[in-house]
Design a protein around this motif. Structure first.
Motif, short mmCIF file in Angstrom:
data_model
loop_
_atom_site.label_atom_id
_atom_site.label_comp_id
_atom_site.label_asym_id
_atom_site.label_seq_id
_atom_site.Cartn_x
_atom_site.Cartn_y
_atom_site.Cartn_z
N THR A 4 -45.97 -8.57 -5.47
CA THR A 4 -46.38 -9.05 -4.14
C THR A 4 -47.15 -7.96 -3.39
O THR A 4 -46.77 -6.79 -3.39
CB THR A 4 -45.14 -9.44 -3.31
N THR A 5 -48.24 -8.36 -2.72
CA THR A 5 -48.97 -7.45 -1.86
C THR A 5 -48.24 -7.30 -0.54
O THR A 5 -47.90 -8.28 0.11
CB THR A 5 -50.39 -7.97 -1.60
N ILE A 6 -48.00 -6.06 -0.15
CA ILE A 6 -47.30 -5.78 1.11
C ILE A 6 -48.30 -5.67 2.25
O ILE A 6 -48.09 -6.22 3.33
CB ILE A 6 -46.45 -4.50 0.96
N PHE A 7 -49.38 -4.95 2.01
CA PHE A 7 -50.51 -4.96 2.95
C PHE A 7 -51.76 -4.57 2.18
O PHE A 7 -51.68 -4.01 1.07
CB PHE A 7 -50.29 -4.04 4.16
N THR A 8 -52.92 -4.89 2.73
CA THR A 8 -54.19 -4.63 2.06
C THR A 8 -55.01 -3.60 2.81
O THR A 8 -54.89 -3.45 4.03
CB THR A 8 -55.02 -5.92 1.92
N GLU A 9 -55.84 -2.89 2.06
CA GLU A 9 -56.74 -1.91 2.66
C GLU A 9 -57.61 -2.58 3.72
O GLU A 9 -58.20 -3.63 3.48
CB GLU A 9 -57.61 -1.29 1.57
N VAL A 54 -43.12 0.91 -4.86
CA VAL A 54 -44.38 0.35 -4.36
C VAL A 54 -45.52 1.26 -4.78
O VAL A 54 -45.42 2.49 -4.69
CB VAL A 54 -44.34 0.24 -2.82
N LYS A 55 -46.62 0.66 -5.23
CA LYS A 55 -47.81 1.46 -5.54
C LYS A 55 -48.78 1.39 -4.38
O LYS A 55 -48.97 0.34 -3.76
CB LYS A 55 -48.48 0.98 -6.83
N ILE A 56 -49.37 2.53 -4.05
CA ILE A 56 -50.41 2.63 -3.04
C ILE A 56 -51.72 2.84 -3.80
O ILE A 56 -51.83 3.76 -4.61
CB ILE A 56 -50.17 3.81 -2.09
N PHE A 57 -52.69 1.98 -3.56
CA PHE A 57 -53.92 2.04 -4.35
C PHE A 57 -55.15 1.74 -3.51
O PHE A 57 -55.07 1.10 -2.46
CB PHE A 57 -53.84 1.08 -5.54
N LYS A 58 -56.29 2.22 -4.00
CA LYS A 58 -57.58 1.96 -3.37
C LYS A 58 -58.52 1.34 -4.40
O LYS A 58 -58.39 1.59 -5.60
CB LYS A 58 -58.20 3.25 -2.82
N PRO A 72 -41.78 6.04 3.62
CA PRO A 72 -42.51 5.17 4.55
C PRO A 72 -43.81 4.69 3.92
O PRO A 72 -44.37 5.33 3.03
CB PRO A 72 -42.80 6.11 5.72
N LEU A 73 -44.32 3.56 4.38
CA LEU A 73 -45.59 3.01 3.91
C LEU A 73 -46.51 2.80 5.11
O LEU A 73 -46.15 2.12 6.06
CB LEU A 73 -45.38 1.66 3.22
N PRO A 108 -56.76 0.78 10.84
CA PRO A 108 -56.41 -0.08 9.70
C PRO A 108 -55.81 0.72 8.55
O PRO A 108 -56.06 1.94 8.42
CB PRO A 108 -57.76 -0.69 9.30
N PHE A 109 -55.03 0.04 7.71
CA PHE A 109 -54.45 0.71 6.55
C PHE A 109 -55.59 1.23 5.65
O PHE A 109 -56.50 0.48 5.32
CB PHE A 109 -53.58 -0.24 5.75
N PRO A 110 -55.55 2.52 5.25
CA PRO A 110 -56.63 3.09 4.44
C PRO A 110 -56.52 2.74 2.95
O PRO A 110 -57.41 3.07 2.17
CB PRO A 110 -56.45 4.60 4.65
N ALA A 111 -55.42 2.12 2.55
CA ALA A 111 -55.22 1.74 1.16
C ALA A 111 -54.31 0.51 1.13
O ALA A 111 -53.78 0.10 2.17
CB ALA A 111 -54.58 2.89 0.36
N SER A 112 -54.18 -0.08 -0.04
CA SER A 112 -53.33 -1.26 -0.19
C SER A 112 -51.99 -0.88 -0.78
O SER A 112 -51.84 0.19 -1.39
CB SER A 112 -54.02 -2.29 -1.11
N ALA A 113 -51.00 -1.75 -0.62
CA ALA A 113 -49.66 -1.53 -1.16
C ALA A 113 -49.17 -2.80 -1.82
O ALA A 113 -49.34 -3.90 -1.29
CB ALA A 113 -48.70 -1.12 -0.04
N ALA A 114 -48.56 -2.64 -3.01
CA ALA A 114 -48.01 -3.77 -3.73
C ALA A 114 -46.71 -3.37 -4.40
O ALA A 114 -46.55 -2.22 -4.84
CB ALA A 114 -49.01 -4.29 -4.78
#
Length: 229
Positions: free
Chosen positions: A39-44, A59-63, A81-82, A92-98
């Motif tokens: 599941t995507t938690i938030f998007t870049e 959770v992975k943090i990715f760009k 923290p995320l 805005p979030f600088p990267a995405s989290a899933a």
């Protein structure tokens, strides 16, 4: 026995230095959300109107690169923290989290969080210490990726995961994190083909064995030697 929201906050790097009263005030303004694996938690680029803290799971943090390739910057686990820095700055979030596995997060609305900071200045010191620690770790990781050959990068990543979540079983140190070859490649800044070759060779050499639910480090000394090449 299920933990209370305050207990979940106490387990985190960012919030554990706070007083009990401060954590209880935060808990009263928070909610607990579950994100299934994938599941995507938030998007870049999305608004940082909430602050997430991992209670359990990973959770992975990715760009996304201009070429359309995902690059994993970090894997966060319980207590991390995320998107906190982006939320603090209101950008805005600088990267995405899933979610890499089923994950539970404590979520605090940004506006409620800053209103509480104004009411309780005692929150600030512990939060700054925790955020500084995470920023230093991420900066070191980015520097490591830019200056080290591929095989040592993969070795260092597996050693880091073994230290963070490994346990003695299955004839070695079991890392209960089912990362695909593509995810390993993304995390180390290489191609999936290179990652497949490295992991295949290490499997034959009985250094690291890949299993369906994670990895087993069979020869830590050899992996440490590889990390220094």
């Amino acid at each position: 026995m299920p933990q209370t929201t305050e207990e979940l906050l106490r387990s985190t790097t960012v919030f554990r230095r706070l007083s009990l009263e401060d954590r209880e005030q935060l808990a009263a303004r928070s909610r607990v959300l579950t994100f299934p694996r994938g599941t995507t938690i938030f998007t870049e680029g999305s608004p940082s109107d909430q602050i997430f803290t991992i209670a359990s799971g990973r959770v992975k943090i990715f760009k996304m690169t201009p070429a359309g390739k995902d690059v994993i910057l970090e894997i966060f686990g319980p207590g991390d923290p995320l998107g906190a820095v982006a939320a603090y700055e209101g950008r805005p979030f600088p990267a995405s989290a899933a979610a890499l596995e089923d994950t539970v997060c404590v979520v605090i609305p940004r506006q409620a969080f800053f209103a509480l900071l104004e009411e309780r200045p005692s929150l600030t010191r512990g939060l700054l210490l925790g955020l500084t620690h995470r920023l230093v770790e991420l900066t070191n990781r980015l520097a490591d990726m830019s200056g080290v050959r591929i095989e040592p990068r993969v070795a260092r990543l597996l050693l880091k995961l073994a230290d963070e979540s490994g346990r003695e079983e299955r004839g070695g140190i079991f890392i209960p994190l089912a990362l695909s070859r593509q995810e390993l490649a993304d995390m180390t800044g290489t191609t999936i083909e290179t990652c497949i070759r490295i992991m295949s060779r290490w499997g034959k050499q009985e250094i690291v064995r890949t299993e369906k639910d994670g990895f087993v480090v069979l020869n830590r000394a050899a992996l440490e030697d590889l990390s220094q090449l």
